[in-house]
Write an enzyme that holds these catalytic residues in place. Structure first.
Site, PDB file in Angstrom:
ATOM      1  N   HIS A 265       0.866  -1.193   0.000  1.00  0.00           N
ATOM      2  CA  HIS A 265       0.000   0.000   0.000  1.00  0.00           C
ATOM      3  C   HIS A 265       0.899   1.238   0.000  1.00  0.00           C
ATOM      4  O   HIS A 265       1.695   1.417  -0.902  1.00  0.00           O
ATOM      5  CB  HIS A 265      -0.944  -0.084   1.202  1.00  0.00           C
ATOM      6  CG  HIS A 265      -2.067   0.905   1.249  1.00  0.00           C
ATOM      7  ND1 HIS A 265      -2.437   1.694   0.207  1.00  0.00           N
ATOM      8  CD2 HIS A 265      -2.908   1.229   2.268  1.00  0.00           C
ATOM      9  CE1 HIS A 265      -3.459   2.455   0.565  1.00  0.00           C
ATOM     10  NE2 HIS A 265      -3.757   2.208   1.820  1.00  0.00           N
ATOM     11  N   HIS A 306      -2.314  -2.462  -9.536  1.00  0.00           N
ATOM     12  CA  HIS A 306      -3.313  -1.807  -8.679  1.00  0.00           C
ATOM     13  C   HIS A 306      -4.582  -2.653  -8.664  1.00  0.00           C
ATOM     14  O   HIS A 306      -4.959  -3.228  -9.682  1.00  0.00           O
ATOM     15  CB  HIS A 306      -3.643  -0.404  -9.220  1.00  0.00           C
ATOM     16  CG  HIS A 306      -4.264   0.498  -8.210  1.00  0.00           C
ATOM     17  ND1 HIS A 306      -5.606   0.476  -7.938  1.00  0.00           N
ATOM     18  CD2 HIS A 306      -3.720   1.407  -7.375  1.00  0.00           C
ATOM     19  CE1 HIS A 306      -5.871   1.367  -6.993  1.00  0.00           C
ATOM     20  NE2 HIS A 306      -4.738   1.940  -6.637  1.00  0.00           N
ATOM     21  N   ASP A 363       2.874   5.377  -6.786  1.00  0.00           N
ATOM     22  CA  ASP A 363       4.130   5.265  -6.038  1.00  0.00           C
ATOM     23  C   ASP A 363       5.364   5.121  -6.919  1.00  0.00           C
ATOM     24  O   ASP A 363       6.483   5.159  -6.407  1.00  0.00           O
ATOM     25  CB  ASP A 363       4.049   4.053  -5.100  1.00  0.00           C
ATOM     26  CG  ASP A 363       2.994   4.257  -4.030  1.00  0.00           C
ATOM     27  OD1 ASP A 363       2.068   3.426  -3.952  1.00  0.00           O
ATOM     28  OD2 ASP A 363       3.068   5.270  -3.322  1.00  0.00           O
TER      29      ASP A 363
END
Ligand code: SDX
Length: 427
Positions: A265, A306, A363
């Site tokens: 995460h 994702h 990210d």
């Protein structure tokens, strides 16, 4: 929600009619609670196909790569708005007028200081403690300073807690960094905007006030916007679950911070930089990708994939653009950016990733910008938590302000059936 359609479930000759509800965007949902009356539970580990709540805050279309906050596309908010505006939008549902924005910003500024006793919490940690461990502890302890405003049924208490959390997260985050490098804590300044104030608290010292580069302040503000909210992700769902027990908002946000820490995460931004460091050079990318595709190897391509996006994460596109802007403005040539771009290029042509619809997520590039700003890798997920705070609070407020029940899932039990205890001398 609206709906007149129903789904029919037939089990062993029994028919169960399940209402279907429609939202304004996205898939319809099947209300399955009536299966309980027939003696069944639904089963969906990881909540892959489960809508856990009704919400008006954020909408994601994973196939189209669309992300809307209160209806506004993230690409427009990230390039035309400010983090303060986005905080107001998430909390209140509408963009603020100029006077509303000024009042909100001033209110936040006036709550950026923390109680003087709070600084002593840090002394219990080793200097090399991971800043996310410190954030979990300090944010969870914040409620100890506000016994006068923890009645979650009181809208005023909810609102002042929201302001306090948004205002104090940068101060507490910067204190984590200062503690880790052995420098004194730097007080916030009310004359600086949110992002500039954070960079001031991070990099000023009592001997020299840092001169915040406006390019970096703008990039920091944009990074906060890109992390502000993201529907019912794991940490937001954690905040909602903690909130459903009537826990105070500081405890709920601390629970969200703990959930965000995981490398699957929010911890992925730090993991991406470690991954790029491990790969080292472009000539080793092919071998790394080979390891990722090897099922016997647990290596993942961090910053890729994702649960919802099966197309480009729209945030990743803006993050990459910001990365180019910051590095060019600073005249930085970062080989890790080229390495990341090579990794992306190879992955997006490789059937393993294409067939699984694995694309760069928020990210993948964020760490390269944060590194250019001078923020150490250990602080990357703290930055994510800081940016996500208004989203967590908006979801907490949305739940508490409407009828809710304590979140209490059931299970498929496959353990031992009932049996009698046997004394140890008879085993
Ligand atoms: C965030 O939910 C949100 O909205 C989160 C977030 C937010 O803003 O709150 O967007 C922030 O958490 C972004 C994600 C950051 N995490 C990472 O970058 C870590 C790497 N990514 C993976 O761990 C993974 O993609 C997840 C956890 C993000 C999603 O996992 P899922 O949805 O459970 O997907 P999966 O594990 O079922 O993957 C499907 C397939 C599997 O292969 P097969 O079993 O089909 O052979 O894809 C593979 C996975 O092994 N896969 C990867 C991969 N991600 C998925 N293989 C290699 N590298 C990867 N990164």
């Amino acid at each position: 929600m609206s709906g007149s359609k129903t789904a029919t479930l037939t089990i062993d000759g029994q028919t169960i009619n399940l209402p279907i509800q429609s939202g304004t965007l996205g898939p319809d949902v099947i209300d399955v609670k009536d299966v309980l009356a027939k003696g069944y539970f639904t089963f969906d580990p990881g909540f892959v196909a489960t809508a856990s709540c009704e919400s008006k805050i954020t909408y994601i279309d994973g196939d189209q790569g669309i992300l809307l906050h209160r209806g506004y596309p993230i690409e427009q908010l990230a390039t035309q708005s400010s983090y303060a505006e986005v905080c107001y939008l998430l909390l209140n549902g509408e963009l603020p007028s100029a006077s509303q924005l000024q009042e909100f910003s001033e209110r936040v500024s006036n709550h950026t200081m923390v109680h003087e006793q709070l600084q002593f919490f840090y002394r219990g940690f080793r200097r090399d403690a991971h800043p996310m461990a410190v954030m979990c502890g300090v944010i969870g302890a914040l409620s100890a300073f506000y016994h006068d405003s923890l009645d979650i049924k009181n809208p005023e208490h909810r609102n002042i807690s929201a302001i306090r959390l948004i205002a104090k997260m940068p101060t507490i985050a910067a204190m984590c960094y200062k503690y880790s490098v052995g420098q004194p804590f730097i007080y916030p300044r009310n004359d600086l905007d949110y992002a500039s104030n954070f960079l001031h608290m991070m990099f000023s010292t009592p001997c020299a006030e840092t001169e915040v580069n406006p390019v970096l302040a703008r990039a920091m503000d944009r990074i906060f916007i890109l992390h502000a909210d993201h529907e019912q992700n794991a940490s937001t769902s954690t905040v909602r679950m903690a909130g459903s027990t009537d826990a105070n908002p500081f405890a709920c946000i601390a629970a969200g911070i703990a959930a965000l820490w995981g490398p699957s995460h929010g911890g992925a931004n730090e993991a991406v930089l470690r991954m790029l460091g491990e790969i080292g050079s472009a000539d080793r990318v092919e071998d790394f990708v080979r390891r990722v595709k090897d099922k016997s190897d647990s290596t993942k391509l961090m910053g890729f994939g994702h649960r919802v996006y099966k197309n480009f994460d729209p945030r990743a596109k803006v993050m990459k653009q910001t990365c180019d802007e910051v590095l060019n403005a600073l005249g930085i040539h970062d080989p890790q950016l080229e390495l990341a771009m090579k990794l992306e290029e190879i992955a997006l042509k490789d059937d393993y990733f294409v067939s699984r619809k694995l694309y760069p997520n928020v990210d993948f590039y964020s760490g390269i910008i944060l590194k250019a700003i001078g923020i150490p890798m250990s602080m990357f997920t703290v930055i994510f938590a800081l940016g996500r705070t208004p989203g967590w609070i908006a979801h907490w407020q949305e739940m508490i302000a409407n009828p809710y029940k304590i979140a209490r899932p059931r299970q498929l039990y496959t353990g031992a059936t009932q049996r009698d205890y046997v004394r140890v001398d008879q085993r």
